[in-house]
Design a protein around this motif. Structure first.
Motif, PDB file in Angstrom:
ATOM      1  N   UNK B 591      40.098  34.936  37.882  1.00 32.89           N
ATOM      2  CA  UNK B 591      38.918  35.315  38.495  1.00 32.89           C
ATOM      3  C   UNK B 591      39.127  35.113  40.219  1.00 32.89           C
ATOM      4  N   UNK B 592      39.979  34.800  40.661  1.00 35.40           N
ATOM      5  CA  UNK B 592      40.221  34.877  42.220  1.00 35.40           C
ATOM      6  C   UNK B 592      40.024  36.380  42.570  1.00 35.40           C
ATOM      7  N   UNK B 593      39.545  36.533  43.759  1.00 37.54           N
ATOM      8  CA  UNK B 593      39.305  38.028  44.209  1.00 37.54           C
ATOM      9  C   UNK B 593      37.957  37.799  45.038  1.00 37.54           C
ATOM     10  N   UNK B 594      37.131  38.806  44.811  1.00 32.88           N
ATOM     11  CA  UNK B 594      36.092  38.759  45.590  1.00 32.88           C
ATOM     12  C   UNK B 594      36.158  38.648  46.877  1.00 32.88           C
ATOM     13  N   UNK B 595      35.460  37.718  47.573  1.00 32.64           N
ATOM     14  CA  UNK B 595      35.439  37.430  49.061  1.00 32.64           C
ATOM     15  C   UNK B 595      36.857  36.771  49.305  1.00 32.64           C
ATOM     16  N   UNK B 596      37.370  36.174  48.425  1.00 29.74           N
ATOM     17  CA  UNK B 596      38.749  35.540  48.840  1.00 29.74           C
ATOM     18  C   UNK B 596      39.952  36.317  48.599  1.00 29.74           C
ATOM     19  N   UNK B 597      39.748  37.479  48.617  1.00 28.83           N
ATOM     20  CA  UNK B 597      40.878  38.502  48.242  1.00 28.83           C
ATOM     21  C   UNK B 597      42.067  38.979  49.348  1.00 28.83           C
ATOM     22  N   UNK B 598      41.628  38.545  50.641  1.00 26.93           N
ATOM     23  CA  UNK B 598      42.580  38.762  51.688  1.00 26.93           C
ATOM     24  C   UNK B 598      42.641  40.487  51.718  1.00 26.93           C
ATOM     25  N   UNK B 599      41.345  41.010  51.747  1.00 23.65           N
ATOM     26  CA  UNK B 599      41.188  42.541  51.699  1.00 23.65           C
ATOM     27  C   UNK B 599      42.003  43.248  50.738  1.00 23.65           C
ATOM     28  N   UNK B 600      41.238  42.711  49.178  1.00 30.68           N
ATOM     29  CA  UNK B 600      41.583  43.623  48.316  1.00 30.68           C
ATOM     30  C   UNK B 600      43.197  43.123  47.617  1.00 30.68           C
ATOM     31  N   UNK B 601      43.882  42.264  48.559  1.00 31.01           N
ATOM     32  CA  UNK B 601      45.104  42.478  48.052  1.00 31.01           C
ATOM     33  C   UNK B 601      45.583  41.761  46.871  1.00 31.01           C
ATOM     34  N   UNK B 602      44.426  41.102  46.169  1.00 33.08           N
ATOM     35  CA  UNK B 602      44.675  40.646  44.792  1.00 33.08           C
ATOM     36  C   UNK B 602      44.888  41.754  43.583  1.00 33.08           C
ATOM     37  N   UNK B 603      44.428  43.096  44.073  1.00 34.20           N
ATOM     38  CA  UNK B 603      44.456  43.955  42.986  1.00 34.20           C
ATOM     39  C   UNK B 603      46.033  44.314  42.641  1.00 34.20           C
ATOM     40  N   UNK B 605      48.314  41.975  42.676  1.00 32.86           N
ATOM     41  CA  UNK B 605      49.023  40.710  42.287  1.00 32.86           C
ATOM     42  C   UNK B 605      48.513  40.610  40.929  1.00 32.86           C
ATOM     43  N   UNK B 606      47.185  40.911  40.787  1.00 32.36           N
ATOM     44  CA  UNK B 606      46.811  40.838  39.295  1.00 32.36           C
ATOM     45  C   UNK B 606      47.345  41.886  38.632  1.00 32.36           C
TER      46      UNK B 606
END
Lengths: 429, 641
Positions: B591-603, B605-606
């Protein structure tokens, strides 16, 4: 490969401010802890903002070489961190004016800054708004001192209340168009009762947007090493702190229930659960994040560890200050931007991204779009993979749209997605 | 030296369940136990030695003890009262010449009273009627004595003995009656040659992990000493020889005496690990006499003596190990248990693990054994004894009922109408689209219940599709209700419902009564889309949908939560009649992501994480593992639908 007709996407801009007083125990982001002494921060901050300005200039030049027409005006700017509110408002103003040199901001442009309790005052908030900030995201995480201490936050619950009150009045005064309260569920020692208290306290300040994240244990973080559940441990077993200092981590079963509790409580408060962890009153969804999750969404970025997506390619900058500064020096000398080294996604990977970003949102995945862009086989394969999840009530299909249900579907998105990935792979092999 | 045969009495205690057999037995033993003897009173109190017996307060196995009274040796066998263990009663009755038939002074005559009486009468045993629990406030000894005499005309109300185990009343009179009324053991049959040769009937035998095989013996002729080589002759076979290591009396604590003389009952520990060497009903002889003994047995059989055998099973279920690789261990334990429990019959499932649709349990249960039982309680006790005595956890499916399927003639059918088939495993049920009639096994049901509950009993009988109901008055309290009922209705929790309808005061027994055509449908239970035949059941078409819903709802509560959601469906033919979901017990979301995503970087990673998960899923599919695990509670949900 199927050529993809990209809609002209609203353009966003992410700026990463890596400085924090200290690193929270769960955090794995690109962060530079500077401690409580403001001198340490100021020794870094001015140089960093200067480097940001340099990078922004290079990015603009880069874009012009790609496309001679001026880029579309920015629809969103996001100052994330780290703790952007550690920057003196004057530096934030300077940063935003650097940005304006290269990009027009649309009249409705959403300019968000992340704020931590204890790092701003009503006065500094006014200055930020004067500099162009329209939205704030408050890293409250909890209204319980023990939970905040356990998570390694640099503030207590009283600071959270003061910060929330300041944002509430700024919103009511029309200084801020919107603001968000960020909370965490699944913290060590958290109970349904304590989460409910945090939610109630949060809602008392009337935030138009709430994010509630389920705590993830990331490898390499203090939590990641202190809370390691023994392999095969049941879902109803709590994980103790290896150091024996913190309360145990809630068992997965309880963490799931905490997530359900937050979803129910916030929906009952009139919030729309529009993304796995995001809740908004009507008209207050995060525009900037929405762009990340939109098919074909593009955004620019600046700052250490920041990621961008330009012309369908993704890049991520070095996360440490030294590496980032070298990167900017290289850029100025004509080096490639990170996204230029990225591969343009197509075919299977693009469809995977589409499925992933669509299903995390309440809107869901439009199988009609999948059929048009990737062919009927892919749409049928996804439908087939989802059938079982529809049967068990985790997904639903309405017309041509596949959605995760709320909350069980959201809680289970990885299962659904990995099954869909498997089906997609079958189609492309 | 043991008293001569004319001063020996062998008797049994028989009764309906919970009419005070074990309590009276304890008082009888206490009465004859010399105060000075090594045998503490506490030892006496414990006749029910199995863990399951002590836990449930019922007798499952016959047990025996010896005592001296007025210069006579009294050997007695305590028996279980529950209908499911009547085979144990039958076995105990083989070893005695008479018995005490007990009646609870407040409950009076019950269904099992008839059954045990009939069993004893068939063997020509002398019965002494005894009322128990006369000290209870609800006791009505006079009335019960009169109704006993009415139901069993050979008993004179005046000769019925009154006892109270709690007060210790009537105990001596009972012992006197045993000595005075029960005949001594008959002389050995003429077929026996040398009367001095050792012959000892195996009344019971069991396996003790620390001691080996233990036999309960009744010495018919000769005497048994330690350190001889013996063999057990049963039917036309002699067991492998073993050494007799320890011999003694059962008081009921074991007292090592080194020898047993003619007429005595006692125990022997033999040097064997395989309990099959000493099957109950067989005769222990010296190894060198085995050939002669076989000839004698053959002569006895010719002479019309009943062969020692196993009780015919009345219901079957499949039994599977809980651990997927525990089959061998399960089979070993069941074999040992079956030796000691003649009510069990065991056969290997015809289908193995590879057959997903098979009665072997398929992908869900793996290989299993088909085990025959005497009733539902017997089935439950079996499972518990496996756990208590062998440390083996087993899954016992809901009971199988043997349906007869007669295919309907149809013009369109190629190759003519198939022969009728018998279906016990529901995986053999004809496929959708097939036209056929179903015949189900029927029983004659006899219920004894308080007249106060007549309404609810009759309601229950008619709900369970009972027909041809008749009633008969036993006394002013108790009626007999007789009805013809489908056997399938009896094995699905009838016992518990009857108990609830009568506050526990009713009893019942059944006799097979042919088959009858019925409007029956197979209700299939599917987990995540796979039909699980071991959970499927057959029900009357009127109630099949509601029972399907009820089983679905119960399964939802009892199926263990998995890492993935489990869909439970009940289907009749192609139609889904009920659906439930077992929620997964863990979250599986990043569920991390959203505002804490460092510019959508979590895409990205996920995505990496999901790719990894996808690979794991592929592996799981290849192993076809990670299925829903079934617990015993799942089968209980089907039985008590």
């Amino acid at each position: 490969m199927v050529p993809l007709a990209r809609a002209p996407a609203p353009l966003g801009y992410y700026v990463h401010i890596p400085f924090c007083v200290r690193r929270c125990r769960y955090c794995s982001f690109a962060v530079v802890p500077v401690g409580p002494n403001p001198k340490v921060l100021s020794s870094h901050a001015a140089e960093y903002v200067a480097k940001l300005a340099e990078e922004m200039a290079c990015t603009a030049a880069n874009l012009r070489s790609l496309q001679p027409d001026p880029p579309p005006p920015l629809e969103s700017v996001y100052l994330g961190g780290g703790t952007p509110s550690l920057l003196p408002p004057a530096l934030v103003a300077s940063l935003l004016s650097s940005l304006r040199k290269h990009h027009a901001l649309s009249p409705s442009c959403e300019v968000t800054i992340e704020l931590d309790p204890g790092t701003f005052t009503p006065a500094s908030l006014r200055q930020l708004c004067a500099a162009g900030v329209t939205r704030a995201s408050l890293g409250a995480q909890s209204f319980h001192d023990e939970e905040l201490r356990g998570a390694g936050r640099s503030h207590d619950a009283a600071a959270v209340r003061a910060a929330a009150a300041a944002l509430q009045s700024a919103h009511e005064a029309g200084l801020l168009r919107s603001w968000s309260m960020d909370l965490l569920s699944g913290l060590p020692g958290q109970t349904p009762g304590s989460l409910e208290e945090s939610l109630d306290a949060a809602l008392g300040f009337g935030p138009p947007h709430v994010s509630c994240y389920d705590l993830q244990l990331e490898p390499g973080t203090p939590f990641g090493s202190r809370f390691s559940p023994p392999p095969g441990s049941p879902g109803d077993a709590e994980t103790p702190d290896a150091k024996g200092l913190l309360p145990p981590l809630p068992p997965p079963q309880l963490a799931a229930d905490l997530y359900r509790l937050a979803a129910a409580r916030l929906r009952a408060g009139g919030y729309e659960h529009y993304e796995v962890s995001s809740y908004a009153l009507p008209g207050h969804r995060s525009k900037h994040n929405g762009n990340y999750w939109r098919f074909g969404g593009e955004w620019l970025a600046a700052g250490a560890g920041a990621a961008d997506c330009v012309a369908g390619r993704r890049g991520t900058r070095p996360g440490d200050l030294k590496g980032y500064y070298e990167y900017v020096v290289g850029l100025k000398a004509g080096g490639a931007a990170v996204w230029e080294g990225g591969e343009e996604e197509g075919g299977r990977e693009l469809l995977e991204t589409l499925a992933m970003t669509s299903l995390r949102r309440a809107e869901g995945l439009d199988l009609g779009l999948v059929e048009r862009e990737f062919g009927g086989g892919c749409a049928a394969a996804i439908r087939g993979a989802a059938e079982f999840f529809v049967g068990v009530g985790v997904c639903e299909i309405g017309g041509s749209v596949l959605r995760l249900t709320d909350p069980d579907g959201f809680l289970f998105s990885n299962q659904v997605l990995s099954e869909i990935f498997l089906a997609i792979e079958g189609e492309f092999d | 030296p043991p008293p001569p045969p004319e001063r020996t009495r062998n008797y049994a205690i028989i009764a309906h369940v919970d009419h005070g057999k074990s309590s009276l037995a304890s008082r009888l033993l206490e009465f004859t136990a010399p105060q000075s003897s090594a045998m503490a009173r506490e030892d006496v109190a414990v006749m029910d030695t199995l863990a399951v017996e002590q836990e449930r307060g019922i007798t499952v196995k016959a047990s025996a003890a010896s005592q001296l009274h007025r210069g006579h040796l009294l050997n007695f066998v305590d028996t279980p009262g529950h209908a499911d263990f009547s085979h144990e009663v039958a076995r105990a009755l083989e070893a005695v010449q008479g018995g005490l038939i007990l009646f609870d002074a407040s409950q009076g005559v019950q269904a099992q009273s008839f059954k045990v009486f009939e069993q004893a009468r068939e063997r020509g045993l002398r019965l002494i009627p005894v009322l128990t629990k006369t000290d209870l406030p609800a006791a009505r000894p006079l009335e019960v004595a009169l109704s006993v005499a009415e139901c069993f005309p050979q008993f004179d109300p005046d000769e019925i003995l009154l006892t109270s185990a709690r007060e210790g009343e009537g105990v001596e009179a009972v012992l006197d009656a045993v000595v005075d009324l029960i005949p001594p053991p008959p002389p050995p049959p003429p077929e026996y040659g040398d009367q001095a040769r050792l012959r000892a009937r195996v009344v019971d035998s069991w396996f003790e992990p620390l001691r080996g095989v233990v036999c309960l013996l009744q010495v018919l002729t000769g005497s048994l000493a330690e350190n001889v080589r013996g063999s057990v002759v049963a039917g036309d076979a002699a067991s492998p020889a073993f050494s007799v290591q320890e011999v003694g009396l059962v008081l009921p604590a074991r007292l090592r005496t080194g020898a047993l003389g003619p007429g005595q009952m006692g125990y022997a520990i033999v040097g064997a690990r395989d309990p099959r060497v000493a099957r109950p009903g067989g005769v222990l002889v010296l190894e060198r006499d085995a050939a002669d003994a076989l000839r004698e047995e053959a002569l006895l059989l010719k002479g019309g003596a009943a062969p020692a055998g196993r009780a015919a099973s009345v219901l079957y279920a499949s039994v599977h190990p809980v651990e997927s690789d525990g089959f061998d261990e399960l089979q070993g334990a069941v074999d040992k248990l079956a030796l000691n429990d003649v009510g069990l019959s065991v056969e290997l499932q015809s289908r193995g693990a590879g057959d997903a649709a098979g009665g072997g349990g398929g992908a869900f249960l793996g290989p299993g054994l088909k085990v025959g039982f005497q009733g539902l309680l017997h089935m439950e006790i079996f499972r518990q004894r496996l756990t208590d005595e062998f440390g083996v956890d087993a899954l016992v499916t809901s009971p199988k009922v043997k349906y007869e399927i007669k295919f309907q003639a149809s013009a369109g059918r190629k190759g003519g109408t198939p022969e009728p088939i018998a279906v016990e495993d529901l995986s053999d049920w004809p496929p959708i689209g097939e036209k056929f009639d179903v015949y189900e096994p029927m029983v004659q049901m006899r219920i004894l219940a308080p007249v106060d509950n007549a309404g609810s009993v009759m309601e229950l009988v008619s709900k369970r599709r009972g027909t041809d109901m008749t009633t008969q008055v036993i006394d002013e309290r108790t009626w007999i209700f007789k009805s013809r009922m489908p056997w399938a209705e009896v094995v699905t929790d009838f016992h518990d419902e009857l108990k609830n309808a009568t506050a526990g005061y009713a009893s019942y027994d059944t006799v097979d009564d042919g088959v009858q055509k019925g409007a029956l449908a197979k209700v299939e239970l599917a987990l995540n889309g796979d039909v699980v035949d071991v959970l499927s059941f057959v029900a009357h078409t009127d109630v099949a949908p509601s029972q399907g819903r009820s089983v679905c709802a119960k399964l939802k509560d009892v199926l263990p939560r998995q890492q993935f959601p489990v869909a439970i469906q009940a289907k009749i033919g192609n139609q889904i009649i009920a659906r439930e979901t077992v929620r997964p017990y863990r979250k599986d979301v990043l569920t991390t992501g959203g505002s804490k995503s460092v510019g959508g970087g979590d895409v990205s990673r996920k995505k990496k994480l999901l790719e990894k998960q996808k690979k794991g899923k592929k592996r799981a599919l290849a192993m076809s593992d990670g299925k829903v695990t079934l617990s015993q509670a799942a089968f209980t949900a089907v039985i008590s639908r």
